[in-house]
Design a protein around this motif. Sequence first.
Motif, PDB file in Angstrom:
ATOM      1  N   ALA A  73      -9.563 -68.455  85.800  1.00  0.00           N
ATOM      2  CA  ALA A  73      -9.549 -70.039  86.051  1.00  0.00           C
ATOM      3  C   ALA A  73     -11.143 -70.480  85.484  1.00  0.00           C
ATOM      4  CB  ALA A  73      -8.897 -70.367  86.746  1.00  0.00           C
ATOM      5  N   HIS A  86      -9.029 -77.371  86.065  1.00  0.00           N
ATOM      6  CA  HIS A  86      -9.203 -76.259  85.093  1.00  0.00           C
ATOM      7  C   HIS A  86      -8.189 -76.380  84.934  1.00  0.00           C
ATOM      8  CE1 HIS A  86     -10.520 -73.470  89.502  1.00  0.00           C
ATOM      9  NE2 HIS A  86     -11.409 -73.359  88.170  1.00  0.00           N
ATOM     10  N   PHE A  87      -8.067 -77.457  83.957  1.00  0.00           N
ATOM     11  CA  PHE A  87      -7.828 -77.655  82.832  1.00  0.00           C
ATOM     12  C   PHE A  87      -8.582 -78.328  82.138  1.00  0.00           C
ATOM     13  CE2 PHE A  87      -3.895 -79.177  85.656  1.00  0.00           C
ATOM     14  CZ  PHE A  87      -2.662 -78.853  85.223  1.00  0.00           C
ATOM     15  N   PHE A  88      -8.059 -77.911  80.897  1.00  0.00           N
ATOM     16  CA  PHE A  88      -8.930 -78.419  79.477  1.00  0.00           C
ATOM     17  C   PHE A  88      -8.246 -79.668  79.156  1.00  0.00           C
ATOM     18  CE2 PHE A  88      -8.438 -74.264  78.783  1.00  0.00           C
ATOM     19  CZ  PHE A  88      -9.715 -73.680  78.188  1.00  0.00           C
ATOM     20  N   VAL A  90      -8.466 -82.854  76.838  1.00  0.00           N
ATOM     21  CA  VAL A  90      -8.840 -82.947  75.301  1.00  0.00           C
ATOM     22  C   VAL A  90      -7.440 -84.525  75.318  1.00  0.00           C
ATOM     23  CG1 VAL A  90      -8.503 -80.849  74.275  1.00  0.00           C
ATOM     24  CG2 VAL A  90      -6.067 -82.465  74.498  1.00  0.00           C
ATOM     25  N   PRO A  91      -8.535 -85.250  73.559  1.00  0.00           N
ATOM     26  CA  PRO A  91      -8.222 -86.210  73.625  1.00  0.00           C
ATOM     27  C   PRO A  91      -6.592 -86.110  72.958  1.00  0.00           C
ATOM     28  CG  PRO A  91      -9.810 -85.484  71.834  1.00  0.00           C
ATOM     29  CD  PRO A  91      -9.507 -84.537  72.785  1.00  0.00           C
ATOM     30  N   LYS A  92      -5.966 -87.076  73.760  1.00  0.00           N
ATOM     31  CA  LYS A  92      -4.570 -87.791  73.978  1.00  0.00           C
ATOM     32  C   LYS A  92      -4.102 -86.579  72.771  1.00  0.00           C
ATOM     33  CE  LYS A  92      -1.194 -89.469  76.744  1.00  0.00           C
ATOM     34  NZ  LYS A  92      -1.058 -89.926  77.661  1.00  0.00           N
TER      35      LYS A  92
ATOM     36  N   ASN B  49      -4.335 -72.625  84.346  1.00  0.00           N
ATOM     37  CA  ASN B  49      -4.487 -71.421  83.698  1.00  0.00           C
ATOM     38  C   ASN B  49      -5.494 -70.417  84.601  1.00  0.00           C
ATOM     39  OD1 ASN B  49      -5.351 -73.010  80.654  1.00  0.00           O
ATOM     40  ND2 ASN B  49      -6.992 -74.430  82.029  1.00  0.00           N
ATOM     41  N   ALA B  57      -7.075 -67.083  75.641  1.00  0.00           N
ATOM     42  CA  ALA B  57      -7.895 -68.575  75.183  1.00  0.00           C
ATOM     43  C   ALA B  57      -8.478 -68.107  74.007  1.00  0.00           C
ATOM     44  CB  ALA B  57      -8.980 -68.003  76.593  1.00  0.00           C
ATOM     45  N   PHE B  97      -3.246 -76.216  63.983  1.00  0.00           N
ATOM     46  CA  PHE B  97      -3.837 -75.983  64.830  1.00  0.00           C
ATOM     47  C   PHE B  97      -2.774 -77.259  65.805  1.00  0.00           C
ATOM     48  CE2 PHE B  97      -7.254 -75.902  61.567  1.00  0.00           C
ATOM     49  CZ  PHE B  97      -8.226 -74.816  61.958  1.00  0.00           C
ATOM     50  N   TYR B  98      -3.198 -76.912  67.224  1.00  0.00           N
ATOM     51  CA  TYR B  98      -2.795 -77.835  68.151  1.00  0.00           C
ATOM     52  C   TYR B  98      -3.424 -77.490  69.596  1.00  0.00           C
ATOM     53  CZ  TYR B  98       0.428 -80.887  69.765  1.00  0.00           C
ATOM     54  OH  TYR B  98       1.245 -82.362  70.747  1.00  0.00           O
ATOM     55  N   PRO B  99      -3.735 -78.186  70.738  1.00  0.00           N
ATOM     56  CA  PRO B  99      -4.382 -78.030  71.621  1.00  0.00           C
ATOM     57  C   PRO B  99      -4.416 -77.008  72.216  1.00  0.00           C
ATOM     58  CG  PRO B  99      -4.440 -80.788  71.195  1.00  0.00           C
ATOM     59  CD  PRO B  99      -3.783 -80.281  70.371  1.00  0.00           C
ATOM     60  N   SER B 146       1.200 -78.958  77.363  1.00  0.00           N
ATOM     61  CA  SER B 146       0.057 -80.082  77.098  1.00  0.00           C
ATOM     62  C   SER B 146       0.561 -81.107  78.101  1.00  0.00           C
ATOM     63  CB  SER B 146       0.125 -80.174  75.661  1.00  0.00           C
ATOM     64  OG  SER B 146      -1.029 -79.988  75.007  1.00  0.00           O
ATOM     65  N   LEU B 147      -0.126 -81.432  78.737  1.00  0.00           N
ATOM     66  CA  LEU B 147       0.545 -82.721  79.657  1.00  0.00           C
ATOM     67  C   LEU B 147       0.504 -84.158  79.529  1.00  0.00           C
ATOM     68  CD1 LEU B 147      -0.246 -80.325  83.507  1.00  0.00           C
ATOM     69  CD2 LEU B 147       2.509 -80.839  82.179  1.00  0.00           C
ATOM     70  N   HIS B 148       0.668 -84.487  79.143  1.00  0.00           N
ATOM     71  CA  HIS B 148       0.518 -86.052  79.112  1.00  0.00           C
ATOM     72  C   HIS B 148       0.821 -86.849  79.052  1.00  0.00           C
ATOM     73  CE1 HIS B 148       1.360 -84.169  74.693  1.00  0.00           C
ATOM     74  NE2 HIS B 148       2.151 -84.007  74.802  1.00  0.00           N
ATOM     75  N   HIS B 154      -6.104 -89.044  77.555  1.00  0.00           N
ATOM     76  CA  HIS B 154      -6.250 -87.652  77.161  1.00  0.00           C
ATOM     77  C   HIS B 154      -4.361 -86.371  77.863  1.00  0.00           C
ATOM     78  CE1 HIS B 154     -10.992 -88.658  78.300  1.00  0.00           C
ATOM     79  NE2 HIS B 154     -10.799 -87.971  77.130  1.00  0.00           N
ATOM     80  N   SER B 155      -4.971 -85.252  77.137  1.00  0.00           N
ATOM     81  CA  SER B 155      -3.868 -84.363  77.490  1.00  0.00           C
ATOM     82  C   SER B 155      -4.703 -83.563  77.845  1.00  0.00           C
ATOM     83  CB  SER B 155      -3.082 -84.169  75.797  1.00  0.00           C
ATOM     84  OG  SER B 155      -2.723 -85.158  75.866  1.00  0.00           O
ATOM     85  N   TYR B 156      -3.945 -82.844  78.838  1.00  0.00           N
ATOM     86  CA  TYR B 156      -3.951 -81.820  79.714  1.00  0.00           C
ATOM     87  C   TYR B 156      -3.540 -80.246  79.735  1.00  0.00           C
ATOM     88  CZ  TYR B 156      -6.571 -84.792  83.405  1.00  0.00           C
ATOM     89  OH  TYR B 156      -7.635 -85.655  84.092  1.00  0.00           O
ATOM     90  N   VAL B 157      -4.494 -79.679  79.194  1.00  0.00           N
ATOM     91  CA  VAL B 157      -4.185 -78.312  78.761  1.00  0.00           C
ATOM     92  C   VAL B 157      -3.945 -76.711  79.376  1.00  0.00           C
ATOM     93  CG1 VAL B 157      -4.513 -76.832  76.621  1.00  0.00           C
ATOM     94  CG2 VAL B 157      -5.135 -79.071  76.598  1.00  0.00           C
ATOM     95  N   ASP B 158      -2.901 -76.361  79.865  1.00  0.00           N
ATOM     96  CA  ASP B 158      -2.798 -75.181  80.991  1.00  0.00           C
ATOM     97  C   ASP B 158      -2.244 -74.264  79.311  1.00  0.00           C
ATOM     98  OD1 ASP B 158      -2.148 -73.317  82.369  1.00  0.00           O
ATOM     99  OD2 ASP B 158      -0.772 -74.474  83.237  1.00  0.00           O
ATOM    100  N   LEU B 159      -3.137 -73.220  79.110  1.00  0.00           N
ATOM    101  CA  LEU B 159      -2.794 -71.937  79.113  1.00  0.00           C
ATOM    102  C   LEU B 159      -2.059 -70.997  79.647  1.00  0.00           C
ATOM    103  CD1 LEU B 159      -5.660 -71.048  76.581  1.00  0.00           C
ATOM    104  CD2 LEU B 159      -3.967 -72.415  75.965  1.00  0.00           C
TER     105      LEU B 159
END
Lengths: 95, 497
Positions: A73, A86-88, A90-92, B49, B57, B97-99, B146-148, B154-159
Amino acid sequence: MKVDRATVQHIARLARITVSDDEAARFEGELSGIIEWVEQLEEVDTDGVEPMTRVVEMAMTQRDDEVNDGGIADDIVANAPEKADHFFVVPKVVE
Amino acid sequence: MPNDARTSHLIEGDTGSWEIVIGLEVHAQVVSKSKLFSGASTEFGGSPNAQVSLVDAAMPGMLPVINRECVEQAVRTGLGLNAQINLVSVFDRKNYFYPDLPQGYQISQFTKPIVGEGEIVLDMGEEGEVSVGIERLHLEQDAGKSLHDQHPDHSYVDLNRSGIALMEIVSKPDLRSAEQAKVYVAKLRTILRYLGTCDGNMEEGSLRADVNVSVRKPGDELGTRCEIKNVNSIRFIGEAVDYEAARQVEILEDGGEIIQETRLFDPDAGETRSMRSKEEAHDYRYFPDPDLLPLELSQDDVERIKAELPELPDARKARFMRELALEHDVAERLVADRDVAEYFEALARGRDANLAANWITGELFGALNKLDLTIDRSPVDANQLGALLDLMDDGAVSGRTAKDVFETMLATGQPAGEIVAAQGLEQVSDTGAIEQVVDEVIAANPDQVEQVKSKPKTLGWFVGQVMQKTGGKANPQTVNDILRRKLEIGDDQDQDS
């Protein structure tokens, strides 16, 4: 086939690239040229010819179902402009 | 069997009847240890992640290598759906495209899917059987998550989910009611779980459906459809169809037009809402993925997988009815869940199948419902319940007592035999032992014996005496029979006293 201004802007939007009017005018010509060049291939009769998918005859490599990757990670988010736990970050983005 | 207007559920509008037409795209997560194109784990609920490889990734230069097991799972599923298996299929890139999509494209199969046309037969009870065509099944990658709600802007992204194998199973527009749509998804889920190709866990998102709904006047061409995305429970699928069909009928009857669009089902409000009106949303610019060669299977591989297929629910139901003489509805309930069917088979082995079925659909389902447990987590397993049925069969406990013993088994986990012995619940059916007690009671009460000859109804007093002396464990029927024989009283209870 001619690529018109609207098509250039459409492609740019799909690619999330901002294209100015000056650039769009240039791309209009360049993209039309490329398409027309490729269109010459249509003159070749390809009836009954399978599309070529590989240069040398080989099958796709397959792996066994084993977990042998992940657990990195720190590396995954190392280059992220913004991160948290460990999260990315990004803008909402909500639909 | 064809799903025509006769079996459909028309809805009544102001301008007459309307027919609902439904097609479903089900996304089923493939059961595998590692991802479709990487060796990262597919385990649910990992820390952010932690289950991501450089391939998932989309780091520059990384190349996908396909997981053989995921391919076999897709073939297995195709065979389970009586579908055509395509020996050559091709992976394409679906661009958007999407985060949570780091590649900027999803690897999917567009023009040449691994599985072609198949069929699922639905058992609609009274309505009979309905055949639903499968259009195709293809393999593709799942996206990340994506966690909103973690941050205000901001949104948080876990892959972790990124790159896990999905099967997209597309039905033909053959469904005609919300009920049929629900039964279709339930049946598909059952088949996938029998095959072991998807765990069917809708809460964890292993199975989710996009529901396409349109309406038309019976006999007309198909109407314009709306796609309701990512509905994640069978009940919601039904609610979404009903709401959406009513919405479309209202628009059309008001002289409006249906706009083809993607909608979202809001379970709290019980309604669908427009998700995005961007006309460009569906411009995915598919093209063959240059990183992947065509996927080739040999007929031998397909035959091997076919030979290893487990018995599927329809075949199992037929066998339960044919060999074990179960009623249709009972068999249907038992086969709907593979774990239940297996529990039943273990319980019914060497025992009365209908008794076993009754105990499962009655006492056991009731108890599991109350405890909110699935059968694989039942506090009483098939062997333990079997031991209780054996005690009933031997006449050691009565049916009434067995239900009490079962309650204790649920609560304590103790074996049936131990409970019966410890609580002294054993029913005495041993005629020798009972006879001895009866003889004692008769010898000790000459007056009562004289009385019972003219007043047979006083026999109950003797039964009471015997039951008392045996601590309530004598089989009352046996006691009655022995008393009648010894006191020379007939069976007629209505004799004049």
